[in-house]
Write an enzyme that holds these catalytic residues in place. Structure first.
Site, PDB file in Angstrom:
ATOM      1  N   LYS A 106       0.857  -1.187   0.000  1.00 16.55           N
ATOM      2  CA  LYS A 106       0.000   0.000   0.000  1.00 16.55           C
ATOM      3  C   LYS A 106       0.890   1.233   0.000  1.00 16.55           C
ATOM      4  CE  LYS A 106      -3.192   2.839   2.473  1.00 16.55           C
ATOM      5  NZ  LYS A 106      -3.442   3.367   3.818  1.00 16.55           N
ATOM      6  N   ASN A 215      -8.745   2.155  10.260  1.00 18.05           N
ATOM      7  CA  ASN A 215      -7.966   1.828  11.447  1.00 18.05           C
ATOM      8  C   ASN A 215      -8.486   2.612  12.646  1.00 18.05           C
ATOM      9  OD1 ASN A 215      -4.395   1.861  12.296  1.00 18.05           O
ATOM     10  ND2 ASN A 215      -6.113   1.018  13.380  1.00 18.05           N
TER      11      ASN A 215
END
Length: 264
Positions: A106, A215
């Site tokens: 990522k 997250n």
């Protein structure tokens, strides 16, 4: 009744995933909470900040791999904390070495510490280098439809536009840009950053996003494990609603019971 079938799996870089919820591994109080939240979310792809999380760099410290083993999860190393293409490329190469040739990564190259918006010039530069170097790049970017298409054309395997600034919890701020990105994409579009609660995740999926990565929304909740479970259900509900097709919005009422055939 129509329900999502196995053929509705999320496809990234040639691999199929049942879950469309991707989760991060930062900000939890300890590794055990990280494990429990990941399990409650039913996530299969988990992101790892190589510059902040131990996955073998320090053999004397607890490793994330002890609780999230690579044979059970797809680890997605990310370049969080990088502010230049050079740093991002270097971090990806380190991750590939630590994870025995793992190419899925990522990419995120930040512009400044206050907004954590992506530096799009450096992001494009890094993406070109990483794709040329054999990486399968999932890229964090702004909600600019032109830039999203350019990153797809470079060869990124997924494009990850922000919904709002990282960690802000503001939810989707520009759904029309997001829709434009989705409608013109040939690779998965995964909302990354800005989700605050389950309804935000559901809206992203109802718009047609292929998945959502989060997250802070989980780790920062009063009960992270319960929030992870809520997010899982929201992703599933949003996906089913997208597949089912919402009714058109109308200005005026429309009776649910027809007038024809009324008794008496």
């Amino acid at each position: 009744m129509t329900t999502p079938s196995p053929s509705d799996a999320l496809l990234i870089a040639g691999k199929r995933y049942r879950s469309r919820l991707l989760t991060g591994t930062g900000k939890f109080k300890d590794l055990d909470e990280t494990r429990l939240a990941t399990e409650a979310a039913a996530a299969e792809i988990v992101t790892v900040a190589i510059r902040r999380v131990n996955i073998g760099q320090d053999p004397n410290a607890p490793s994330l791999l002890d609780v999230l083993p690579p044979d059970r999860y797809t680890l997605l190393p990310n370049t969080a904390g990088c502010y230049s293409a050079e740093d991002a490329v270097r971090t990806c190469r380190l991750a590939r070495e630590l994870l025995d040739g793992h190419n899925l990564t990522k990419l995120e190259v930040l512009g400044d510490e206050r907004t954590l918006y992506p530096d799009v010039v450096q992001t494009l530069k890094a993406a070109e280098q990483l794709v040329a170097d054999g990486f399968e790049v999932m890229v964090y970017t702004s909600d600019d439809p032109i830039l999203a298409k350019r990153l797809e054309e470079i060869g990124c395997v997924a494009v990850m536009p922000l919904a709002a600034p990282i960690g802000s919890g503001l939810g989707i701020q520009n759904k029309y840009n997001l829709l434009e990105i989705i409608e013109n994409a040939k690779v998965p579009i995964i909302v990354d950053a800005g989700v605050g609660t389950a309804s935000d995740a559901a809206i992203a999926m109802e718009l047609g996003c292929d998945g959502v990565l989060m997250n802070t929304a989980i780790a920062g909740a009063r009960d992270p494990i319960l929030m992870a479970s809520a997010m899982r259900k929201a992703i599933e509900a949003g996906r089913e609603a997208f597949l089912a097709g919402r009714i058109p919005r109308k200005r005026y009422a429309s009776a649910s019971s027809p007038v024809d055939g009324v008794i008496g």
